[in-house]
Design a protein around this motif. Structure first.
Motif, short mmCIF file in Angstrom:
data_model
loop_
_atom_site.label_atom_id
_atom_site.label_comp_id
_atom_site.label_asym_id
_atom_site.label_seq_id
_atom_site.Cartn_x
_atom_site.Cartn_y
_atom_site.Cartn_z
N GLY A 94 25.34 52.77 43.44
CA GLY A 94 25.73 53.39 44.70
C GLY A 94 27.22 53.25 44.95
N TYR A 95 28.00 53.40 43.89
CA TYR A 95 29.43 53.06 43.92
C TYR A 95 30.22 53.90 44.92
CZ TYR A 95 34.16 52.12 42.23
OH TYR A 95 35.48 51.77 42.13
N GLU A 96 31.06 53.21 45.69
CA GLU A 96 31.95 53.86 46.66
C GLU A 96 33.35 53.28 46.53
OE1 GLU A 96 30.22 54.66 50.73
OE2 GLU A 96 28.84 53.09 50.06
N VAL A 97 34.32 54.07 46.96
CA VAL A 97 35.71 53.61 47.02
C VAL A 97 36.22 53.80 48.45
CG1 VAL A 97 38.07 53.89 46.17
CG2 VAL A 97 36.14 54.19 44.61
N VAL A 98 36.77 52.74 49.01
CA VAL A 98 37.34 52.79 50.36
C VAL A 98 38.85 52.54 50.24
CG1 VAL A 98 37.36 51.73 52.65
CG2 VAL A 98 35.20 51.96 51.40
N GLY A 99 39.63 53.39 50.87
CA GLY A 99 41.08 53.24 50.84
C GLY A 99 41.75 54.04 49.75
N GLY A 101 36.08 40.53 37.54
CA GLY A 101 34.70 40.05 37.49
C GLY A 101 34.34 39.58 36.09
N ALA A 102 33.11 39.11 35.92
CA ALA A 102 32.65 38.67 34.60
C ALA A 102 32.82 39.79 33.58
CB ALA A 102 31.20 38.22 34.67
N ILE A 103 32.52 41.01 34.00
CA ILE A 103 32.81 42.22 33.23
C ILE A 103 33.51 43.17 34.21
CG2 ILE A 103 31.85 44.23 32.04
CD1 ILE A 103 29.58 42.48 31.08
N PRO A 104 34.68 43.69 33.85
CA PRO A 104 35.44 44.52 34.81
C PRO A 104 34.89 45.95 34.91
CG PRO A 104 36.64 44.40 32.76
CD PRO A 104 35.42 43.49 32.60
N ILE A 105 33.58 46.06 35.08
CA ILE A 105 32.95 47.37 35.12
C ILE A 105 33.43 48.17 36.33
CG2 ILE A 105 30.92 46.58 36.43
CD1 ILE A 105 29.23 48.45 34.67
N ASP A 106 33.85 47.48 37.38
CA ASP A 106 34.36 48.19 38.56
C ASP A 106 35.64 48.95 38.24
OD1 ASP A 106 35.58 45.68 38.20
OD2 ASP A 106 36.23 45.59 40.28
N TYR A 166 34.68 52.11 36.50
CA TYR A 166 34.21 53.07 37.50
C TYR A 166 35.38 53.67 38.28
CZ TYR A 166 29.40 51.30 36.89
OH TYR A 166 28.17 50.95 36.39
N PHE A 167 36.30 52.82 38.68
CA PHE A 167 37.42 53.28 39.50
C PHE A 167 38.33 54.21 38.71
CE2 PHE A 167 41.77 52.57 41.26
CZ PHE A 167 41.55 53.21 42.47
N CYS A 168 38.61 53.87 37.47
CA CYS A 168 39.43 54.75 36.63
C CYS A 168 38.78 56.11 36.47
CB CYS A 168 39.64 54.12 35.26
SG CYS A 168 40.76 52.69 35.26
N ALA A 169 37.45 56.11 36.29
CA ALA A 169 36.72 57.38 36.17
C ALA A 169 36.83 58.19 37.46
CB ALA A 169 35.25 57.10 35.84
N ARG A 170 36.68 57.52 38.61
CA ARG A 170 36.74 58.22 39.89
C ARG A 170 38.13 58.82 40.13
NH1 ARG A 170 33.43 57.37 44.40
NH2 ARG A 170 31.85 57.04 42.76
N VAL A 171 39.16 58.08 39.76
CA VAL A 171 40.54 58.58 39.95
C VAL A 171 40.83 59.76 39.04
CG1 VAL A 171 42.98 57.98 39.69
CG2 VAL A 171 41.42 56.38 40.81
#
Length: 325
Positions: free
Chosen positions: A100-105, A122-127, A130-135
């Protein structure tokens, strides 16, 4: 006579244990062979279920991202453009469906020009994936990232690094990337923070100031970045940590086992930009950025983190409110 009788009993007992062992082994093999067709019969349907969900993801991508992907095919841009858009669509679809990934800001990210993104690891920088993909999909911008050198020894990683401009990075190369007007992401904690951080979300930067030197040399704006529940999706084992820490300090390689993959709610927060200030030393800038990132963590993260509550965050009824809500 007693000793002979006792010896005979010992031999009988040994023989019985020997027979029991092999009888149990034979029975186990017999049961396994009998049940194998049944096991296969029940597992095979899951293959078809997997294919159905793969088909669903492909159609989901086509429905939601076809215009972005098709534009990259029809325009004469660099070699990796279409491949990046396709991979970004896959990762973004996974982020939406599984976390349910969201980006705020997102408005804090500049539409053009350089910015240095400093994130909690994080333990794995999966976020960050995800963020690179969203950008890429929403802003049509690529985030250059700095990764640890050990990753470049992983088979297949060099191709990904080439397409997405991932590099070990030095102060001068990172500064040049920013001077060229690009976005760049760095985690000062790196592998150490990934391996030995926990669900209390403390920054483990060990007085690293390299990113601050990059920002000062390039005169770039810094944007703090944090993802809620990033430690709840994947975690490390909590025992023998001091033993693994000693090994890590010698080999500088991630050796602490990771477990998880829990579909907790992920929400990434981009903090207010920190503009270039020529009066700050690298140490002062590092402290200023650390405080800004800690404010994001304290505002948006439940401490200590909880896997079960992170799962409940997927539902609006149980969604945690921030301290300013």
């Amino acid at each position: 006579m007693l000793s002979a009788s006792a010896a005979t009993m010992d031999y009988v007992e040994l023989a019985r244990k020997f027979l029991d062992t092999y009888i149990d082994l034979d029975i186990s093999l017999w049961v396994y062979r009998c049940l194998l067709p049944l096991i296969i019969a029940f597992l095979l349907p899951f293959v078809f279920v997997a294919l159905i969900y793969i088909s669903f993801i492909v159609l989901f991508i086509y429905k939601n991202y076809r215009q972005v992907i098709l534009r990259s095919v029809t325009t004469d841009r660099n070699f990796w453009e279409f491949g990046r858009k396709l991979v970004a669509a896959i990762w973004d679809a996974h982020a939406r469906l599984y976390h349910g990934y969201e980006v705020v800001g997102m408005e804090n990210l500049p539409k053009t020009g350089p910015a240095l993104i400093i994130f909690y690891h994080g333990a794995i920088p999966i976020d960050m994936y995800y963020f690179c993909a969203r950008v890429i999909l929403q802003k049509d911008r690529l985030i250059y990232t700095v990764a640890d050198r050990f990753l470049f020894k992983v088979p297949g990683w060099s191709l990904i690094a080439d397409a997405f401009h991932v590099s070990p990075g030095t102060v001068s190369s990172c500064a040049n990337t920013l001077r060229d007007g690009n976005l760049l992401a760095i985690s000062p904690g790196g592998v150490y923070e990934a391996q030995f951080g926990d669900h209390y979300y403390e920054l483990l930067w060990r007085n690293r100031t390299g990113f601050a030197k990059v920002a000062i040399e390039s005169k770039a704006t810094i944007i703090p970045f944090f993802t809620e529940n990033i430690r709840e999706g994947f975690r490390q084992i909590n025992f023998f940590r001091s033993f693994f820490l000693k090994i890590y300090n010698k080999v500088r390689f991630p050796i602490l086992p990771i477990y998880g993959g829990f579909p907790v709610k992920y929400t990434s927060y981009l903090g207010k930009p920190i503009p270039f200030d020529p009066s700050l030393t690298p140490e002062q800038l590092q402290e200023k950025v650390a405080l800004s990132l800690e404010e994001l963590i304290n505002k948006h993260q439940r401490i200590p983190g909880s896997i079960s509550l992170g799962l409940l965050d997927r539902f609006p009824l149980f969604r945690r409110k921030t301290k300013t809500d």
